[in-house]
Design a protein around this motif. Structure first.
Motif, PDB file in Angstrom:
ATOM      1  N   LYS A  10       0.982  -1.301  -0.052  1.00  0.00           N
ATOM      2  CA  LYS A  10      -0.043   0.010  -0.068  1.00  0.00           C
ATOM      3  C   LYS A  10       0.897   1.357   0.060  1.00  0.00           C
ATOM      4  CE  LYS A  10      -3.743  -2.355   2.180  1.00  0.00           C
ATOM      5  NZ  LYS A  10      -4.760  -2.748   3.165  1.00  0.00           N
ATOM      6  N   GLU A  11       0.457   2.092   0.955  1.00  0.00           N
ATOM      7  CA  GLU A  11       1.334   3.535   0.721  1.00  0.00           C
ATOM      8  C   GLU A  11       2.515   3.531   1.735  1.00  0.00           C
ATOM      9  OE1 GLU A  11       1.681   7.677  -0.011  1.00  0.00           O
ATOM     10  OE2 GLU A  11       0.684   6.013  -0.808  1.00  0.00           O
ATOM     11  N   VAL A  12       2.766   2.446   2.511  1.00  0.00           N
ATOM     12  CA  VAL A  12       3.903   2.626   3.240  1.00  0.00           C
ATOM     13  C   VAL A  12       5.416   2.795   2.737  1.00  0.00           C
ATOM     14  CG1 VAL A  12       5.147   1.278   4.889  1.00  0.00           C
ATOM     15  CG2 VAL A  12       2.815   1.342   5.383  1.00  0.00           C
ATOM     16  N   PRO A  13       5.766   2.005   1.557  1.00  0.00           N
ATOM     17  CA  PRO A  13       6.983   2.166   1.024  1.00  0.00           C
ATOM     18  C   PRO A  13       6.958   3.529   0.254  1.00  0.00           C
ATOM     19  CG  PRO A  13       5.564   0.436  -0.306  1.00  0.00           C
ATOM     20  CD  PRO A  13       4.911   0.791   0.867  1.00  0.00           C
ATOM     21  N   TYR A  14       6.315   4.065  -0.176  1.00  0.00           N
ATOM     22  CA  TYR A  14       6.106   5.234  -0.923  1.00  0.00           C
ATOM     23  C   TYR A  14       6.453   6.513   0.082  1.00  0.00           C
ATOM     24  CZ  TYR A  14       4.736   3.125  -5.044  1.00  0.00           C
ATOM     25  OH  TYR A  14       4.529   2.139  -6.139  1.00  0.00           O
ATOM     26  N   SER A  15       5.819   6.343   1.383  1.00  0.00           N
ATOM     27  CA  SER A  15       6.261   7.169   2.400  1.00  0.00           C
ATOM     28  C   SER A  15       7.343   7.080   3.174  1.00  0.00           C
ATOM     29  CB  SER A  15       5.138   7.021   3.335  1.00  0.00           C
ATOM     30  OG  SER A  15       3.799   7.430   2.863  1.00  0.00           O
ATOM     31  N   VAL A  16       8.176   6.179   2.861  1.00  0.00           N
ATOM     32  CA  VAL A  16       9.744   5.974   3.291  1.00  0.00           C
ATOM     33  C   VAL A  16      10.695   6.646   2.695  1.00  0.00           C
ATOM     34  CG1 VAL A  16      11.448   4.100   3.519  1.00  0.00           C
ATOM     35  CG2 VAL A  16       9.000   3.504   4.427  1.00  0.00           C
ATOM     36  N   ALA A  17      11.465   7.450   3.498  1.00  0.00           N
ATOM     37  CA  ALA A  17      12.736   7.974   2.819  1.00  0.00           C
ATOM     38  C   ALA A  17      13.521   7.563   3.955  1.00  0.00           C
ATOM     39  CB  ALA A  17      12.590   9.455   3.033  1.00  0.00           C
ATOM     40  N   VAL A  18      15.043   7.404   3.442  1.00  0.00           N
ATOM     41  CA  VAL A  18      16.253   6.693   4.367  1.00  0.00           C
ATOM     42  C   VAL A  18      17.313   7.564   4.415  1.00  0.00           C
ATOM     43  CG1 VAL A  18      17.520   4.871   4.870  1.00  0.00           C
ATOM     44  CG2 VAL A  18      15.283   4.297   3.823  1.00  0.00           C
ATOM     45  N   LYS A  19      17.782   7.890   5.374  1.00  0.00           N
ATOM     46  CA  LYS A  19      18.948   8.862   5.475  1.00  0.00           C
ATOM     47  C   LYS A  19      20.171   8.149   6.405  1.00  0.00           C
ATOM     48  CE  LYS A  19      20.339  13.768   6.511  1.00  0.00           C
ATOM     49  NZ  LYS A  19      21.520  13.392   7.134  1.00  0.00           N
ATOM     50  N   VAL A  20      21.200   8.037   5.886  1.00  0.00           N
ATOM     51  CA  VAL A  20      22.555   7.296   6.527  1.00  0.00           C
ATOM     52  C   VAL A  20      23.135   8.325   7.570  1.00  0.00           C
ATOM     53  CG1 VAL A  20      24.734   6.138   6.316  1.00  0.00           C
ATOM     54  CG2 VAL A  20      22.699   5.738   4.686  1.00  0.00           C
ATOM     55  N   ASP A  21      23.066   8.214   8.919  1.00  0.00           N
ATOM     56  CA  ASP A  21      23.457   9.168   9.595  1.00  0.00           C
ATOM     57  C   ASP A  21      24.860   9.129  10.121  1.00  0.00           C
ATOM     58  OD1 ASP A  21      20.605  10.351  10.125  1.00  0.00           O
ATOM     59  OD2 ASP A  21      20.310   8.361  11.058  1.00  0.00           O
ATOM     60  N   GLU A  22      25.356   7.753   9.863  1.00  0.00           N
ATOM     61  CA  GLU A  22      26.820   7.563  10.423  1.00  0.00           C
ATOM     62  C   GLU A  22      27.455   6.296   9.585  1.00  0.00           C
ATOM     63  OE1 GLU A  22      29.538   6.644  14.686  1.00  0.00           O
ATOM     64  OE2 GLU A  22      27.337   6.967  14.489  1.00  0.00           O
ATOM     65  N   PHE A  23      28.527   6.449   9.198  1.00  0.00           N
ATOM     66  CA  PHE A  23      28.988   5.221   8.270  1.00  0.00           C
ATOM     67  C   PHE A  23      30.553   5.072   8.659  1.00  0.00           C
ATOM     68  CE2 PHE A  23      31.038   3.248   4.776  1.00  0.00           C
ATOM     69  CZ  PHE A  23      30.011   2.324   4.188  1.00  0.00           C
ATOM     70  N   ARG A  24      30.865   4.070   9.497  1.00  0.00           N
ATOM     71  CA  ARG A  24      32.183   4.052   9.960  1.00  0.00           C
ATOM     72  C   ARG A  24      32.656   2.851   9.276  1.00  0.00           C
ATOM     73  NH1 ARG A  24      30.347   4.774  15.657  1.00  0.00           N
ATOM     74  NH2 ARG A  24      30.814   2.677  15.973  1.00  0.00           N
TER      75      ARG A  24
END
Length: 321
Positions: A224-238
């Motif tokens: 349904k609508e859930v994946p279209y409402s998803v945004a992903v931000k990488v905050d930390e990458f070690r």
């Protein structure tokens, strides 16, 4: 020295020290959502860079893939689908696609030849921009799925809309006729030094692809609508850590969506994390510890400040609204 001892010199013989002529340029992949743009780019660069799901409008930002071989460097740019925008995120996506069309050396207009809805109908602005493209190729895709008459319908449509454009019929999924298309693209690129180092497959950072792989998994897991409402931000990458440590935040628009992503007792977010981690480990070639968080950011798809925070280009006319 006797004249007979003087070696013959062929003025047309190649000079081993002369620079080798190379070709390079950008190749835009544009079209309706689900036309197979991402699949074709992955096929061309022989590596998964663009995420692919059965759902439409998966690609939100331009994705760059570089293929260098036989003296030719093709810089593919996968673009969001050419949709009629319903909200600001869609306007940003359409703006990106149209910019890429304008700036590219070759434009591949992908058409889903197997679509039950028939040939696409683009807006006048898009049609005009495509007609002005430096070099346009119509790619009739999904030949492995077509029914009788569908390929002919695309050829007739292309001949009417873009009479000067070549038409290639391919299957991005199976690779059928992709090499012939590659040769045609190479012949149309300008003589130029390579734009990127020969070993590069993209100019975008690993963080970008990590976020995309998490988002792809959300498309696979939720409906349904859930994946279209998803945004992903990488905050930390070690990257120097063992395993590689990645902390990322999944943003949704409503508390009910957050509850779905987390799941009962955290089951959904654990499954999402495990499936995403496996993809990321394959991409980076190293063990990964993936730390996922979920937050609510109301109406982010309609908020110019939020969109810019996620790295989307917001048309100037829409900024400050």
């Amino acid at each position: 020295m006797d004249h007979d001892d003087i070696p013959d010199i062929d003025p047309a013989a190649p000079d081993d020290d002369a620079p080798v002529e190379t070709r390079a340029g950008t190749v835009a992949l544009v079209g309706y959502p689900n036309a197979g743009k991402s699949s074709l780019m992955n096929q061309m660069v022989e590596q998964k860079l663009s995420i692919v799901t059965p759902l439409a409008q998966t690609t939100r930002e331009r994705v760059l893939g570089i293929d260098t071989r036989d003296g030719v460097q093709m810089v593919f740019v996968d673009t969001p689908g050419l949709v009629e925008p319903r909200y600001l995120l869609h306007k940003s996506m359409l703006h990106q696609a149209m910019e890429v069309i304008h700036d590219s050396d070759v434009v591949l207009l992908l058409v889903d030849a197997a679509a039950s809805s028939g040939v696409p109908e683009f807006s006048d602005d898009v049609l005009e921009l495509l007609a002005r493209a430096t070099s346009l190729i119509i790619v009739s895709n999904k030949t492995d799925l077509v029914r009788p008459g569908q390929l002919a319908a695309v050829r007739a449509w292309a001949g009417e809309r873009f009479p000067e454009a070549a038409v290639f019929e391919v299957s991005a999924l199976t690779g059928d006729a992709v090499e012939a298309l590659r040769a045609e693209i190479a012949s149309r690129l300008p003589v130029s030094p390579f734009l990127y180092p020969e070993d590069d497959v993209s100019s975008q950072p690993v963080r970008f692809f990590v976020a995309e792989l998490v988002r792809e998994t959300a498309f696979e897991m939720f409906d349904k609508e859930v994946p279209y409402s998803v945004a992903v931000k990488v905050d930390e990458f070690r990257e120097a850590a063992t395993p590689v440590y990645i902390r990322a935040t999944i943003y949704v628009e409503r508390p009910t969506q957050k509850a779905i992503v987390i799941g009962s007792g955290g089951a959904a977010i654990r499954n999402l994390g495990q499936a995403s981690r496996e993809k990321i480990e394959e991409f980076v070639g190293a063990p990964v510890y993936l730390d996922l968080w979920v937050k609510v950011l109301p109406r982010w798809r309609r908020d110019p400040v939020a969109l810019q925070r996620f790295g989307f280009q917001v048309p100037k006319a829409e900024q400050g609204k």
